[in-house]
Design an enzyme around this catalytic site. Structure first.
Site, mmCIF file in Angstrom:
data_model
loop_
_atom_site.group_PDB
_atom_site.id
_atom_site.type_symbol
_atom_site.label_atom_id
_atom_site.label_comp_id
_atom_site.label_asym_id
_atom_site.label_seq_id
_atom_site.Cartn_x
_atom_site.Cartn_y
_atom_site.Cartn_z
ATOM 1 C CB CYS A 67 31.915 23.022 9.483
ATOM 2 S SG CYS A 67 32.660 23.375 11.096
ATOM 3 C CB CYS A 101 35.642 26.487 11.997
ATOM 4 S SG CYS A 101 35.732 24.818 12.662
ATOM 5 C CB SER A 102 36.088 25.559 7.299
ATOM 6 O OG SER A 102 37.386 25.591 7.872
ATOM 7 C CB CYS A 103 35.083 20.392 10.456
ATOM 8 S SG CYS A 103 35.707 21.162 11.971
HETATM 9 FE FE FE Z 1 34.881 23.289 11.539
#
Ligand code: FE
Length: 207
Positions: free
Chosen positions: A110, A113-115
């Site tokens: 991602c 961000c950190s999906c």
């Molecule tokens: Fe994300």
């Protein structure tokens, strides 16, 4: 034993680390203001960390390896196929399954961000959220893979999938050689978290 992302916490380290203290302080404020129930927080954390972890994803992969109809359904509409196994929840609404083949290796990042598909893989590992991984997985995926111990043959293509709030991905790794006689439960044991992100390979069966 108590453990952190980096492994078991030694019995000597009774003091929490700085981020842990900050989280604790935030939790304290939220609870005091009556904004969250401590029990509800504990239940959510336990669910993603222990009960779910990456095991749901491993069962999906094992089923795809064993059941061609399920594999086809998964590749056609992963959200639907996965919901059919009961794996639904936050950050799991829209999922695409991408299959590794002898010609193509898939890796998920991602960049924003950190999906991450929580209902399948649990909480993302620290490195997945790092600036370094998010930038380099796109720019130099082969190098990043090599650092994870995945060396691909020259002719094999790498596809990088950028997760977003709208779409998350699970990699279906190639079924390991020597796993022919195994049932789905035994196959699921071979499927590692990293193999479903694309930064690892499934384990090979013990002989
Ligand atoms: Fe994300």
């Amino acid at each position: 034993m108590e453990s952190s992302e980096n492994g078991p916490v030694s019995a000597h380290s009774h003091l929490p680390t700085d981020p842990e203290l900050r989280v604790k302080a935030l939790e304290e404020v939220l609870v005091r203001k009556g904004l969250v129930e401590p029990a509800a927080l504990d239940a959510i954390i336990d669910m993603y960390q222990n009960r779910i972890g990456p095991r749901n994803g491993a069962r999906v992969v094992a089923r795809a390896w064993s059941d061609p109809d399920f594999r086809n359904a998964l590749l056609a509409d992963a959200s639907d196929a996965i919901a059919g196994m009961g794996y639904v929840g936050r950050q799991g609404e829209h999922i695409t399954a991408v299959e590794n083949t002898p010609d193509t290796h898939n890796i998920v990042v991602c960049t924003l961000c950190s999906c991450y598909p929580w209902p399948l893989l649990g909480i993302p590992p620290g490195w997945y959220k790092s600036d370094e991984y998010r930038a380099r997985a796109v720019r130099e995926p082969r190098k990043v893979l090599a650092e994870f111990g995945v060396t691909l043959p020259k002719g094999k293509a790498v596809r990088v999938w950028d997760s977003t709030a709208e779409m998350r991905y699970i990699v279906i790794p190639e079924r390991p050689p020597g796993s022919m006689g195994l049932d789905q439960e035994a196959l699921a044991e071979l499927v590692t978290r990293d193999s479903m992100i694309g930064t690892g390979m499934p384990m090979e069966p013990q002989r």
